[in-house]
Design a protein around this motif. Structure first.
Motif, PDB file in Angstrom:
ATOM      1  N   LEU A   9       0.813  -1.220   0.072  1.00 17.26           N
ATOM      2  CA  LEU A   9       0.017   0.090   0.182  1.00 17.26           C
ATOM      3  C   LEU A   9       0.821   1.188   0.020  1.00 17.26           C
ATOM      4  O   LEU A   9       0.672   2.368  -0.751  1.00 17.26           O
ATOM      5  CB  LEU A   9      -0.997   0.257   1.405  1.00 17.26           C
ATOM      6  CG  LEU A   9      -2.047   0.932   1.257  1.00 17.26           C
ATOM      7  CD1 LEU A   9      -3.097   0.686   0.265  1.00 17.26           C
ATOM      8  CD2 LEU A   9      -2.551   0.881   2.764  1.00 17.26           C
ATOM      9  N   LEU A  10       1.860   1.220   0.923  1.00 17.39           N
ATOM     10  CA  LEU A  10       2.815   2.417   0.979  1.00 17.39           C
ATOM     11  C   LEU A  10       3.445   2.581  -0.447  1.00 17.39           C
ATOM     12  O   LEU A  10       3.494   3.825  -0.713  1.00 17.39           O
ATOM     13  CB  LEU A  10       3.791   2.142   2.111  1.00 17.39           C
ATOM     14  CG  LEU A  10       3.511   2.784   3.339  1.00 17.39           C
ATOM     15  CD1 LEU A  10       4.796   2.341   4.266  1.00 17.39           C
ATOM     16  CD2 LEU A  10       3.336   3.878   3.516  1.00 17.39           C
ATOM     17  N   ILE A  45       9.770   9.872   0.337  1.00 15.10           N
ATOM     18  CA  ILE A  45      10.527   8.922   1.275  1.00 15.10           C
ATOM     19  C   ILE A  45       9.516   7.636   1.407  1.00 15.10           C
ATOM     20  O   ILE A  45      10.047   6.301   1.173  1.00 15.10           O
ATOM     21  CB  ILE A  45      10.647   9.471   2.722  1.00 15.10           C
ATOM     22  CG1 ILE A  45      11.601  10.367   2.793  1.00 15.10           C
ATOM     23  CG2 ILE A  45      11.189   8.275   3.594  1.00 15.10           C
ATOM     24  CD1 ILE A  45      11.937  11.524   3.721  1.00 15.10           C
ATOM     25  N   LEU A  46       8.398   7.592   1.712  1.00 13.13           N
ATOM     26  CA  LEU A  46       7.429   6.443   1.849  1.00 13.13           C
ATOM     27  C   LEU A  46       7.319   5.652   0.520  1.00 13.13           C
ATOM     28  O   LEU A  46       7.149   4.627   0.693  1.00 13.13           O
ATOM     29  CB  LEU A  46       5.940   6.818   2.223  1.00 13.13           C
ATOM     30  CG  LEU A  46       5.806   7.604   3.693  1.00 13.13           C
ATOM     31  CD1 LEU A  46       4.596   8.266   3.669  1.00 13.13           C
ATOM     32  CD2 LEU A  46       6.378   6.604   4.703  1.00 13.13           C
ATOM     33  N   THR A  47       7.303   6.168  -0.565  1.00 15.37           N
ATOM     34  CA  THR A  47       7.132   5.590  -1.921  1.00 15.37           C
ATOM     35  C   THR A  47       8.351   5.118  -2.517  1.00 15.37           C
ATOM     36  O   THR A  47       8.487   4.017  -3.403  1.00 15.37           O
ATOM     37  CB  THR A  47       6.404   6.531  -2.758  1.00 15.37           C
ATOM     38  OG1 THR A  47       7.006   7.706  -3.026  1.00 15.37           O
ATOM     39  CG2 THR A  47       4.783   6.691  -2.249  1.00 15.37           C
ATOM     40  N   THR A  48       9.387   5.694  -2.150  1.00 11.92           N
ATOM     41  CA  THR A  48      10.741   5.303  -2.906  1.00 11.92           C
ATOM     42  C   THR A  48      11.916   4.656  -1.859  1.00 11.92           C
ATOM     43  O   THR A  48      12.623   3.733  -2.288  1.00 11.92           O
ATOM     44  CB  THR A  48      11.097   6.434  -3.451  1.00 11.92           C
ATOM     45  OG1 THR A  48      11.827   7.313  -2.616  1.00 11.92           O
ATOM     46  CG2 THR A  48      10.597   7.002  -4.499  1.00 11.92           C
ATOM     47  N   CYS A  78       2.022   5.154  11.820  1.00 17.95           N
ATOM     48  CA  CYS A  78       1.130   5.547  10.765  1.00 17.95           C
ATOM     49  C   CYS A  78      -0.131   4.426  11.235  1.00 17.95           C
ATOM     50  O   CYS A  78       0.071   3.671  11.601  1.00 17.95           O
ATOM     51  CB  CYS A  78       1.380   5.085   9.336  1.00 17.95           C
ATOM     52  SG  CYS A  78       2.812   5.976   8.854  1.00 17.95           S
ATOM     53  N   ALA A  79      -1.343   5.003  10.674  1.00 20.09           N
ATOM     54  CA  ALA A  79      -2.785   4.267  10.708  1.00 20.09           C
ATOM     55  C   ALA A  79      -3.295   4.360   9.642  1.00 20.09           C
ATOM     56  O   ALA A  79      -3.591   5.469   8.846  1.00 20.09           O
ATOM     57  CB  ALA A  79      -3.677   4.974  12.045  1.00 20.09           C
ATOM     58  N   VAL A  80      -3.727   3.037   8.950  1.00 19.46           N
ATOM     59  CA  VAL A  80      -4.681   3.155   7.735  1.00 19.46           C
ATOM     60  C   VAL A  80      -5.842   3.151   8.065  1.00 19.46           C
ATOM     61  O   VAL A  80      -6.633   2.534   9.014  1.00 19.46           O
ATOM     62  CB  VAL A  80      -4.231   1.673   7.378  1.00 19.46           C
ATOM     63  CG1 VAL A  80      -5.317   1.411   5.895  1.00 19.46           C
ATOM     64  CG2 VAL A  80      -2.892   1.306   6.852  1.00 19.46           C
ATOM     65  N   ARG A  87      -6.577   5.875   2.724  1.00 19.73           N
ATOM     66  CA  ARG A  87      -6.330   7.084   3.689  1.00 19.73           C
ATOM     67  C   ARG A  87      -5.477   6.471   4.761  1.00 19.73           C
ATOM     68  O   ARG A  87      -5.550   5.888   5.509  1.00 19.73           O
ATOM     69  CB  ARG A  87      -7.634   7.746   4.352  1.00 19.73           C
ATOM     70  CG  ARG A  87      -8.575   8.369   3.385  1.00 19.73           C
ATOM     71  CD  ARG A  87      -7.796   9.813   2.838  1.00 19.73           C
ATOM     72  NE  ARG A  87      -8.671  10.298   2.068  1.00 19.73           N
ATOM     73  CZ  ARG A  87      -8.640  10.265   0.718  1.00 19.73           C
ATOM     74  NH1 ARG A  87      -7.704   9.619   0.272  1.00 19.73           N
ATOM     75  NH2 ARG A  87      -9.408  10.887  -0.096  1.00 19.73           N
ATOM     76  N   ILE A  88      -4.146   7.220   4.751  1.00 20.34           N
ATOM     77  CA  ILE A  88      -3.179   7.046   5.786  1.00 20.34           C
ATOM     78  C   ILE A  88      -2.868   8.018   6.756  1.00 20.34           C
ATOM     79  O   ILE A  88      -2.360   9.145   6.129  1.00 20.34           O
ATOM     80  CB  ILE A  88      -1.929   6.345   5.129  1.00 20.34           C
ATOM     81  CG1 ILE A  88      -2.189   5.026   4.485  1.00 20.34           C
ATOM     82  CG2 ILE A  88      -0.787   6.181   6.430  1.00 20.34           C
ATOM     83  CD1 ILE A  88      -0.903   4.548   3.765  1.00 20.34           C
TER      84      ILE A  88
END
Length: 103
Positions: A9-10, A45-48, A78-80, A87-88
């Motif tokens: 998901l991230l 940062i979160l995606t790569t 983080c909370a999904v 939505r995170i």
């Protein structure tokens, strides 16, 4: 949601999928984690970047561990909140000594 699903998901989230609160930004700035205080930099940062670890907490909350340098790690909580649409919520961030990292 398990860790593998969260990691997938991230890697695919869009910037508008992140709920970036003033509390999160304030904590990042207070703790010297300026690269996480900007939503654009944080999204990159979160995606790569590959985290050093992800810890499953409870109720779809996760700790994401990123290496800052040899001495410190950044811990993002983080909370999904929703999976469709995604939505995170970014809860908080902590600067922690790397030797405390979960092995």
């Amino acid at each position: 949601m398990n860790i593998k699903e969260f990691q997938e998901l991230l890697s695919a989230i869009e910037i508008y999928d992140l709920v970036f609160s003033n509390h999160f930004k304030l904590r990042a700035e207070e703790r010297g984690l300026d690269q996480f205080a900007d939503v654009n930099q944080l999204h990159t940062i979160l995606t790569t970047e590959v985290p050093k670890g992800i810890v499953d907490q409870e109720n779809n909350k996760f700790q994401i561990i990123y290496r800052i340098n040899d001495k410190y790690d950044a811990i993002l909580i983080c909370a999904v909140r929703n999976e469709s649409p995604v939505r995170i919520s970014l809860v908080t961030c902590i600067k922690q000594e790397a030797k405390r990292r979960v092995k």
